[in-house]
Every structure is written in C-alpha cells, then in structure tokens.
Design a protein around this motif. Structure first.
Motif, mmCIF file in Angstrom:
data_model
loop_
_atom_site.group_PDB
_atom_site.id
_atom_site.type_symbol
_atom_site.label_atom_id
_atom_site.label_comp_id
_atom_site.label_asym_id
_atom_site.label_seq_id
_atom_site.Cartn_x
_atom_site.Cartn_y
_atom_site.Cartn_z
ATOM 1 N N PRO A 37 0.814 -1.224 0.000
ATOM 2 C CA PRO A 37 0.000 0.000 0.000
ATOM 3 C C PRO A 37 0.844 1.268 0.000
ATOM 4 C CG PRO A 37 -0.880 -1.597 1.565
ATOM 5 C CD PRO A 37 0.457 -2.117 1.123
ATOM 6 N N ASP A 38 1.995 1.242 0.687
ATOM 7 C CA ASP A 38 2.872 2.420 0.695
ATOM 8 C C ASP A 38 3.367 2.722 -0.715
ATOM 9 O OD1 ASP A 38 2.699 2.922 3.422
ATOM 10 O OD2 ASP A 38 4.410 1.636 3.913
ATOM 11 N N ALA A 39 3.740 1.694 -1.463
ATOM 12 C CA ALA A 39 4.209 1.905 -2.833
ATOM 13 C C ALA A 39 3.113 2.522 -3.686
ATOM 14 C CB ALA A 39 4.680 0.583 -3.442
ATOM 15 N N VAL A 40 1.894 2.048 -3.546
ATOM 16 C CA VAL A 40 0.797 2.582 -4.347
ATOM 17 C C VAL A 40 0.504 4.033 -3.964
ATOM 18 C CG1 VAL A 40 -1.662 2.336 -4.882
ATOM 19 C CG2 VAL A 40 -0.176 0.318 -4.815
ATOM 20 N N THR A 41 0.569 4.356 -2.686
ATOM 21 C CA THR A 41 0.406 5.750 -2.262
ATOM 22 C C THR A 41 1.448 6.639 -2.922
ATOM 23 O OG1 THR A 41 -0.559 5.148 -0.128
ATOM 24 C CG2 THR A 41 0.504 7.308 -0.266
ATOM 25 N N ILE A 42 2.687 6.178 -2.951
ATOM 26 C CA ILE A 42 3.771 6.947 -3.573
ATOM 27 C C ILE A 42 3.512 7.124 -5.060
ATOM 28 C CG2 ILE A 42 6.223 6.841 -4.206
ATOM 29 C CD1 ILE A 42 6.581 5.358 -1.447
ATOM 30 N N MET A 43 3.110 6.061 -5.749
ATOM 31 C CA MET A 43 2.841 6.178 -7.177
ATOM 32 C C MET A 43 1.745 7.199 -7.452
ATOM 33 S SD MET A 43 3.197 2.415 -8.907
ATOM 34 C CE MET A 43 2.432 1.371 -7.681
ATOM 35 N N GLN A 44 0.706 7.185 -6.654
ATOM 36 C CA GLN A 44 -0.387 8.136 -6.852
ATOM 37 C C GLN A 44 0.096 9.562 -6.637
ATOM 38 O OE1 GLN A 44 -3.084 6.373 -4.044
ATOM 39 N NE2 GLN A 44 -4.112 5.128 -5.599
ATOM 40 N N ARG A 45 0.940 9.762 -5.636
ATOM 41 C CA ARG A 45 1.494 11.095 -5.380
ATOM 42 C C ARG A 45 2.382 11.562 -6.528
ATOM 43 N NH1 ARG A 45 3.666 10.375 0.870
ATOM 44 N NH2 ARG A 45 1.623 10.320 1.909
ATOM 45 N N ARG A 46 3.043 10.621 -7.168
ATOM 46 C CA ARG A 46 3.987 10.968 -8.235
ATOM 47 C C ARG A 46 3.318 11.119 -9.600
ATOM 48 N NH1 ARG A 46 8.842 7.372 -8.887
ATOM 49 N NH2 ARG A 46 9.927 9.284 -9.476
ATOM 50 N N GLY A 47 2.040 10.854 -9.666
ATOM 51 C CA GLY A 47 1.328 11.093 -10.915
ATOM 52 C C GLY A 47 0.969 9.867 -11.716
ATOM 53 N N VAL A 48 1.116 8.664 -11.145
ATOM 54 C CA VAL A 48 0.656 7.466 -11.839
ATOM 55 C C VAL A 48 -0.873 7.505 -11.866
ATOM 56 C CG1 VAL A 48 0.531 4.948 -11.755
ATOM 57 C CG2 VAL A 48 2.690 6.108 -11.266
ATOM 58 N N ARG A 49 -1.433 7.402 -13.035
ATOM 59 C CA ARG A 49 -2.878 7.607 -13.198
ATOM 60 C C ARG A 49 -3.712 6.413 -12.736
ATOM 61 N NH1 ARG A 49 -0.952 9.224 -18.564
ATOM 62 N NH2 ARG A 49 -0.453 11.461 -18.488
ATOM 63 N N ASP A 50 -3.160 5.215 -12.862
ATOM 64 C CA ASP A 50 -3.915 4.015 -12.504
ATOM 65 C C ASP A 50 -3.014 3.103 -11.687
ATOM 66 O OD1 ASP A 50 -5.679 1.919 -12.301
ATOM 67 O OD2 ASP A 50 -5.604 1.351 -14.419
ATOM 68 N N ALA A 51 -2.986 3.345 -10.380
ATOM 69 C CA ALA A 51 -2.148 2.562 -9.470
ATOM 70 C C ALA A 51 -3.058 1.847 -8.478
ATOM 71 C CB ALA A 51 -1.160 3.464 -8.732
ATOM 72 N N ARG A 52 -2.844 0.548 -8.332
ATOM 73 C CA ARG A 52 -3.743 -0.248 -7.503
ATOM 74 C C ARG A 52 -2.952 -1.173 -6.585
ATOM 75 N NH1 ARG A 52 -7.918 -2.500 -12.177
ATOM 76 N NH2 ARG A 52 -7.639 -0.749 -13.646
ATOM 77 N N VAL A 53 -3.449 -1.311 -5.348
ATOM 78 C CA VAL A 53 -2.891 -2.305 -4.434
ATOM 79 C C VAL A 53 -3.422 -3.663 -4.870
ATOM 80 C CG1 VAL A 53 -2.742 -3.107 -2.059
ATOM 81 C CG2 VAL A 53 -2.842 -0.645 -2.539
ATOM 82 N N GLY A 54 -2.532 -4.600 -5.076
ATOM 83 C CA GLY A 54 -3.023 -5.910 -5.483
ATOM 84 C C GLY A 54 -1.940 -6.928 -5.709
ATOM 85 N N ASP A 55 -2.356 -8.160 -5.599
ATOM 86 C CA ASP A 55 -1.564 -9.341 -5.911
ATOM 87 C C ASP A 55 -1.954 -9.760 -7.317
ATOM 88 O OD1 ASP A 55 -0.857 -12.056 -6.263
ATOM 89 O OD2 ASP A 55 -0.928 -12.417 -4.109
#
Length: 240
Positions: free
Chosen positions: A92-110
């Motif tokens: 979840p931390d990685a996905v939060t970072i991606m969203q902050r950095r401008g990744v348009r479609d970032a999802r927590v998932g396996d």
C-alpha cells in the motif's frame, strides 16, 4: 507472496519521499549474505535507466500492466510516451507513492487475484519474476499471464543466471540447493529497513534456458533480447 515480506520495502520508499534521501534497505539471504541497497535507485529519472530497462521499455506496446511497480519509475516513463499503464503492487505504501507521483492508474493488489485486462504487455522489471518464488510458482504464473494478455500479447521479464557468479558464498548456496533437490536459483530472502526486518520469502532467479523451457510448456515463445555480463538478462515472451 506474503505482502508482509515486502512491507519494509514499502516503508523504505515512503521514507525516501518524506526526505530521507540517504535511506537504504538491506536484502538478506537465508544464509546470512546481505546487500545494502540505496532507495534512491528506485527513483532514478529515465536518463539514468540501465540498458536492460531501456531495452524493455522500448518493447512495451498498447495497454501495459506494470507488475510490482514499486515507486512507479517505469510506469511514469511509459505514461510520458502516451501509453496507457496500470500499475499494481502488493505494498500500500508503494501505491500511495505512485499516486502522489502522478501514476494515473495505481492499484494495491496481488497479480494472482487481479481481475483487470486483457493487456497487450505485461512488464516485470527489477527481477520482478522472482516473486513467483519457485519453478512450480513460475509455471503457475505463466499460465495466469496468458489469461491477462490479449491475443498476441507479450510478457517482458528480467532475471539473473546465478550460475554466472563464482563468489564462494554463491557457489555454496547453489550447491546447498542441489543437495536439497531444489533448483539452483530458488532463494529465500528478507527485506530490512531502519532496523526492522520482514519475514523471509522465496525469490526466484531463473536462467534463460530454464525460463524458455517452462514458457514453452505454458504456450509462450521466449527470446532473450538483452544480456549483461553479470548474468542479468531481459526476455520477451510472446503468446502463441
């Protein structure tokens, strides 16, 4: 893979974005061998990408699924090219970072429970195929990947031929695997950050010939399109 195994990696990424530019994580093998990895490596701009990364990114086409996207460095580079990219990570931390950095479609998932797609390209850089843990896990993933790709889709992976190292500790680890009846590239690792270590998990380094053999059984063709002297390589698998 147990999400807890990558929790410290997520913490390290988050610490870097919050100002700890000297942050480093320790990746430790179960024989005690360890390496300290600067977290800044996960935030390099495209002009600092390694040749194997550049070789992979130029081969991405259509809708891309970036599996184990981490900080989103490769997703952002593909977005800048105008490609639609879905980025997933179990942290979840990685996905939060991606969203902050401008990744348009970032999802927590396996990836095993992911229901999106189909995609034209599946991307697994940074030895991300290692998350399959064992050769049996690799077989399971390659079958799943066929379902995630559109007709004629491709899977781009980087991995490492561990037999290329003659360091005594690596030779000993390979021999221990052989004696135990395991494939030489099946390892167990843990990630530590700021004095806290996660649980051990399996991590697979698969040589190109073995990857090609297992890919063929799952209905892929496999071509090595880039090699490094270190044993690192990029393979492009195409759905038949």
């Amino acid at each position: 893979m147990n999400p807890a195994a990558m929790a410290q990696h997520g913490r390290a990424l988050l610490a870097f974005t919050e100002g700890d530019t000297e942050a480093a994580q320790i990746v430790r093998r179960d024989d005690g061998n360890e390496a300290s990895i600067p977290v800044s490596l996960f935030f390099r701009p495209p002009d600092q990408f390694w040749p194997v990364e550049r070789a992979a990114l130029v081969r991405c086409e259509g809708h891309v699924l970036d599996i184990g996207a981490g900080s989103g460095l490769h997703t952002l580079a593909l977005q800048a090219r105008g490609l639609p990219v879905t980025a997933i990570d179990i942290s979840p931390d990685a996905v939060t970072i991606m969203q902050r950095r401008g990744v348009r479609d970032a999802r927590v998932g396996d990836v095993y429970s992911f229901t999106g797609g189909p995609f034209d390209t599946l991307l697994m850089l940074g030895h991300g195929i290692g998350m399959t843990e064992t050769l049996a896990g690799l077989d399971r993933f390659l079958i799943l990947a066929r379902r995630l790709t559109a007709g004629g889709g491709r899977l781009l992976v980087t991995s490492l031929d561990v037999r290329r190292s003659d360091a005594p500790e690596n030779v000993a680890y390979r021999e221990a695997n052989r004696r135990a009846g395991r494939y030489v590239g099946e390892t167990r690792i843990q990630v530590e950050f700021a004095g806290e270590a996660g649980p051990y998990c399996g991590w697979l380094h698969v040589d190109a010939e073995t990857l090609e053999n297992h890919a063929r059984k799952a209905g892929w063709t496999c071509e090595v399109v880039h090699r490094e002297d270190t044993g690192d390589y990029l393979a492009c698998l195409m759905g038949e």
